[in-house]
Write a protein that holds these residues in place. Structure first.
Motif, PDB file in Angstrom:
ATOM      1  N   LEU A  54       0.854  -1.199   0.000  1.00  0.00           N
ATOM      2  CA  LEU A  54       0.000   0.000   0.000  1.00  0.00           C
ATOM      3  C   LEU A  54       0.885   1.242   0.000  1.00  0.00           C
ATOM      4  CD1 LEU A  54      -2.666  -0.813   2.766  1.00  0.00           C
ATOM      5  CD2 LEU A  54      -3.088  -0.676   0.304  1.00  0.00           C
ATOM      6  N   GLU A  55       0.418   2.304  -0.642  1.00  0.00           N
ATOM      7  CA  GLU A  55       1.157   3.559  -0.563  1.00  0.00           C
ATOM      8  C   GLU A  55       1.106   4.045   0.882  1.00  0.00           C
ATOM      9  OE1 GLU A  55      -0.884   5.790  -3.541  1.00  0.00           O
ATOM     10  OE2 GLU A  55       0.245   4.803  -5.151  1.00  0.00           O
ATOM     11  N   GLU A  56       2.154   4.765   1.271  1.00  0.00           N
ATOM     12  CA  GLU A  56       2.273   5.133   2.684  1.00  0.00           C
ATOM     13  C   GLU A  56       1.053   5.881   3.215  1.00  0.00           C
ATOM     14  OE1 GLU A  56       6.784   5.409   2.852  1.00  0.00           O
ATOM     15  OE2 GLU A  56       6.083   6.955   4.262  1.00  0.00           O
ATOM     16  N   ASN A  57       0.493   6.762   2.375  1.00  0.00           N
ATOM     17  CA  ASN A  57      -0.653   7.562   2.848  1.00  0.00           C
ATOM     18  C   ASN A  57      -1.940   6.740   2.975  1.00  0.00           C
ATOM     19  OD1 ASN A  57      -1.497   7.219   0.249  1.00  0.00           O
ATOM     20  ND2 ASN A  57      -1.401   9.379  -0.343  1.00  0.00           N
ATOM     21  N   GLN A  58      -1.881   5.475   2.619  1.00  0.00           N
ATOM     22  CA  GLN A  58      -3.065   4.609   2.708  1.00  0.00           C
ATOM     23  C   GLN A  58      -3.077   3.810   4.022  1.00  0.00           C
ATOM     24  OE1 GLN A  58      -5.495   4.236  -0.060  1.00  0.00           O
ATOM     25  NE2 GLN A  58      -4.455   6.170  -0.362  1.00  0.00           N
ATOM     26  N   LEU A  59      -1.911   3.733   4.663  1.00  0.00           N
ATOM     27  CA  LEU A  59      -1.793   2.834   5.809  1.00  0.00           C
ATOM     28  C   LEU A  59      -2.738   3.189   6.966  1.00  0.00           C
ATOM     29  CD1 LEU A  59       2.059   2.161   5.881  1.00  0.00           C
ATOM     30  CD2 LEU A  59       0.238   0.590   5.217  1.00  0.00           C
ATOM     31  N   GLY A  60      -3.007   4.477   7.124  1.00  0.00           N
ATOM     32  CA  GLY A  60      -3.901   4.926   8.200  1.00  0.00           C
ATOM     33  C   GLY A  60      -5.311   4.384   8.061  1.00  0.00           C
ATOM     34  N   ASN A  61      -5.691   4.029   6.838  1.00  0.00           N
ATOM     35  CA  ASN A  61      -7.056   3.506   6.620  1.00  0.00           C
ATOM     36  C   ASN A  61      -7.066   2.023   6.258  1.00  0.00           C
ATOM     37  OD1 ASN A  61      -8.272   6.016   7.026  1.00  0.00           O
ATOM     38  ND2 ASN A  61      -7.830   6.616   4.920  1.00  0.00           N
ATOM     39  N   ALA A  62      -5.929   1.367   6.490  1.00  0.00           N
ATOM     40  CA  ALA A  62      -5.819  -0.024   6.041  1.00  0.00           C
ATOM     41  C   ALA A  62      -6.863  -0.941   6.685  1.00  0.00           C
ATOM     42  CB  ALA A  62      -4.416  -0.548   6.306  1.00  0.00           C
ATOM     43  N   GLN A  63      -7.315  -0.583   7.881  1.00  0.00           N
ATOM     44  CA  GLN A  63      -8.323  -1.455   8.526  1.00  0.00           C
ATOM     45  C   GLN A  63      -9.612  -1.533   7.711  1.00  0.00           C
ATOM     46  OE1 GLN A  63      -7.388   1.431   9.693  1.00  0.00           O
ATOM     47  NE2 GLN A  63      -9.011   2.522  10.747  1.00  0.00           N
ATOM     48  N   ASP A  64      -9.859  -0.501   6.872  1.00  0.00           N
ATOM     49  CA  ASP A  64     -11.083  -0.500   6.047  1.00  0.00           C
ATOM     50  C   ASP A  64     -11.087  -1.681   5.070  1.00  0.00           C
ATOM     51  OD1 ASP A  64     -11.694   1.768   7.371  1.00  0.00           O
ATOM     52  OD2 ASP A  64     -11.412   3.149   5.683  1.00  0.00           O
ATOM     53  N   ILE A  65      -9.886  -2.121   4.660  1.00  0.00           N
ATOM     54  CA  ILE A  65      -9.813  -3.284   3.756  1.00  0.00           C
ATOM     55  C   ILE A  65     -10.374  -4.504   4.477  1.00  0.00           C
ATOM     56  CG2 ILE A  65      -8.281  -4.785   2.416  1.00  0.00           C
ATOM     57  CD1 ILE A  65      -6.210  -2.471   2.450  1.00  0.00           C
ATOM     58  N   PHE A  66      -9.939  -4.674   5.712  1.00  0.00           N
ATOM     59  CA  PHE A  66     -10.350  -5.853   6.480  1.00  0.00           C
ATOM     60  C   PHE A  66     -11.853  -5.805   6.791  1.00  0.00           C
ATOM     61  CE2 PHE A  66      -5.854  -5.651   6.789  1.00  0.00           C
ATOM     62  CZ  PHE A  66      -5.431  -6.960   6.906  1.00  0.00           C
ATOM     63  N   ILE A  67     -12.322  -4.607   7.137  1.00  0.00           N
ATOM     64  CA  ILE A  67     -13.753  -4.458   7.464  1.00  0.00           C
ATOM     65  C   ILE A  67     -14.601  -4.771   6.228  1.00  0.00           C
ATOM     66  CG2 ILE A  67     -15.546  -2.785   8.147  1.00  0.00           C
ATOM     67  CD1 ILE A  67     -13.255  -1.371   9.813  1.00  0.00           C
ATOM     68  N   ALA A  68     -14.178  -4.224   5.076  1.00  0.00           N
ATOM     69  CA  ALA A  68     -14.962  -4.426   3.850  1.00  0.00           C
ATOM     70  C   ALA A  68     -14.937  -5.887   3.410  1.00  0.00           C
ATOM     71  CB  ALA A  68     -14.421  -3.536   2.729  1.00  0.00           C
ATOM     72  N   GLY A  97       7.195  -0.240  14.199  1.00  0.00           N
ATOM     73  CA  GLY A  97       6.171   0.396  13.370  1.00  0.00           C
ATOM     74  C   GLY A  97       5.158  -0.615  12.867  1.00  0.00           C
ATOM     75  N   VAL A  98       5.634  -1.770  12.463  1.00  0.00           N
ATOM     76  CA  VAL A  98       4.727  -2.793  11.927  1.00  0.00           C
ATOM     77  C   VAL A  98       3.809  -3.321  13.038  1.00  0.00           C
ATOM     78  CG1 VAL A  98       4.569  -4.998  10.711  1.00  0.00           C
ATOM     79  CG2 VAL A  98       6.478  -3.462  10.214  1.00  0.00           C
ATOM     80  N   PHE A  99       4.387  -3.519  14.208  1.00  0.00           N
ATOM     81  CA  PHE A  99       3.589  -3.978  15.351  1.00  0.00           C
ATOM     82  C   PHE A  99       2.456  -2.962  15.622  1.00  0.00           C
ATOM     83  CE2 PHE A  99       3.857  -4.845  20.226  1.00  0.00           C
ATOM     84  CZ  PHE A  99       2.685  -5.599  20.171  1.00  0.00           C
ATOM     85  N   GLY A 100       2.824  -1.675  15.569  1.00  0.00           N
ATOM     86  CA  GLY A 100       1.820  -0.622  15.775  1.00  0.00           C
ATOM     87  C   GLY A 100       0.738  -0.662  14.702  1.00  0.00           C
ATOM     88  N   LEU A 101       1.164  -0.877  13.456  1.00  0.00           N
ATOM     89  CA  LEU A 101       0.203  -0.943  12.338  1.00  0.00           C
ATOM     90  C   LEU A 101      -0.753  -2.132  12.541  1.00  0.00           C
ATOM     91  CD1 LEU A 101      -0.720  -0.115   9.429  1.00  0.00           C
ATOM     92  CD2 LEU A 101       1.038  -1.684   8.561  1.00  0.00           C
ATOM     93  N   TYR A 102      -0.208  -3.279  12.872  1.00  0.00           N
ATOM     94  CA  TYR A 102      -1.041  -4.468  13.089  1.00  0.00           C
ATOM     95  C   TYR A 102      -2.055  -4.229  14.223  1.00  0.00           C
ATOM     96  CZ  TYR A 102       2.022  -7.585  10.249  1.00  0.00           C
ATOM     97  OH  TYR A 102       2.719  -8.195   9.245  1.00  0.00           O
ATOM     98  N   ARG A 103      -1.579  -3.569  15.286  1.00  0.00           N
ATOM     99  CA  ARG A 103      -2.488  -3.313  16.426  1.00  0.00           C
ATOM    100  C   ARG A 103      -3.630  -2.405  16.000  1.00  0.00           C
ATOM    101  NH1 ARG A 103       1.945  -2.409  20.700  1.00  0.00           N
ATOM    102  NH2 ARG A 103       1.905  -0.433  19.620  1.00  0.00           N
ATOM    103  N   ALA A 104      -3.277  -1.378  15.201  1.00  0.00           N
ATOM    104  CA  ALA A 104      -4.308  -0.428  14.746  1.00  0.00           C
ATOM    105  C   ALA A 104      -5.339  -1.149  13.880  1.00  0.00           C
ATOM    106  CB  ALA A 104      -3.650   0.704  13.960  1.00  0.00           C
TER     107      ALA A 104
END
Ligand SMILES: O=C1C[C@@](O)(C(=O)O)C[C@@H](O)[C@@H]1O
Length: 257
Positions: A54-68, A97-104
């Motif tokens: 994913l492009e870096e600016n997309q990571l903040g909304n990555a959970q939307d992929i899982f929800i959808a 950073g990755v651990f933080g992303l996974y938690r989010a």
């Protein structure tokens, strides 16, 4: 407590079952949702979201992929993977950073499994394993080598290390330079069959290693990565529907004339 079967929804991950995992490799959240739905048509057993692509600016909304994708295919287990550059991916973030992303992303409640690289800082890897175990998210500890294939003994040791760290599953993906290397990967899996309790995944990549994506079922590898047409996340991946057909032939006990 080590388990020989990891159960997620109706899926059983163990050495008796080989499951097809299809990766989603898009640059944006919108594209990943679209592609995930498309890839779901071939009915894989699991879906991997490659967050490092994913492009870096997309990571903040990555959970939307899982929800959808959970909303669209409630039965399908979802694996979150952020593959680092050192292990053949595109990810620049460090383990913290990755651990933080996974938690989010896990806050969505839609992540079933996370991929933690064996090369992570050991303290963060341990923290990650404990955190996700407590949360009921399956942990897959992984090792990738895109340059070569370690010795059989080294690969077996990596499998054992993954189990000793406390992971639910362990995976190694290596690059063969010769048919002997491919046989080595199979030998490592055959040894893991005897010495490991937890489910494992063994992959020899590239055209030379393609047979391991099929033969996984004979050697106890619980997962094999397939691809949508022209969308491979690693060399040697076979299209989902084709791979399914071959696995069915291999596993059909009534098919022997
Ligand atoms: O670790 C793996 C295995 C893999 O590298 C393969 O060879 O199929 C593909 C990746 O998407 C996945 O994260």
């Amino acid at each position: 407590m080590k388990k020989s079967t990891v159960t997620i929804k109706n899926l059983k991950l163990n050495k008796e079952n080989t499951n097809i995992c299809v990766p989603v490799l898009e640059k944006t959240v919108v594209e990943a949702i679209k592609e995930g739905k498309q890839a779901g048509i071939a009915q894989p057993d699991l879906m991997e979201i490659r967050l490092d692509l994913l492009e870096e600016n997309q990571l903040g909304n990555a959970q939307d992929i899982f929800i959808a994708l959970r909303g669209h295919m409630p039965y399908l287990p979802l694996l979150a993977t952020y593959r680092s550059q050192g292990e053949g991916g595109n990810g620049k973030m460090d383990a913290k950073g990755v651990f933080g992303l996974y938690r989010a992303i896990d806050a969505s409640g839609c992540v079933d499994m996370v991929d933690l690289e064996m090369s992570w800082d050991p303290a963060i890897l341990q923290e990650g394993l404990e955190h996700f175990t407590q949360k009921g998210v399956a942990t897959l500890v992984s090792y990738h080598n895109f340059d070569g294939t370690p010795t059989v003994e080294e690969m077996v040791n990596q499998f054992i290390q993954g189990e000793q760290m406390g992971a639910d599953l362990v995976k190694i993906a290596v690059m063969p330079q010769s048919p002997k290397d491919v046989a080595g990967l199979f030998a490592a899996c055959a040894n893991a069959w005897d010495v490991l309790t937890i489910p494992y995944v063994g992959i020899s990549m590239g055209d030379l290693g393609k047979i391991t994506r099929i033969g996984a079922s004979t050697f106890g590898s619980c997962m094999t990565f397939a691809a949508e047409k022209n969308k491979t996340s690693a060399p040697g991946q076979i299209e989902t529907t084709k791979l399914r057909r071959v696995l069915e032939i291999l596993n059909d006990e009534d098919d022997t004339p």
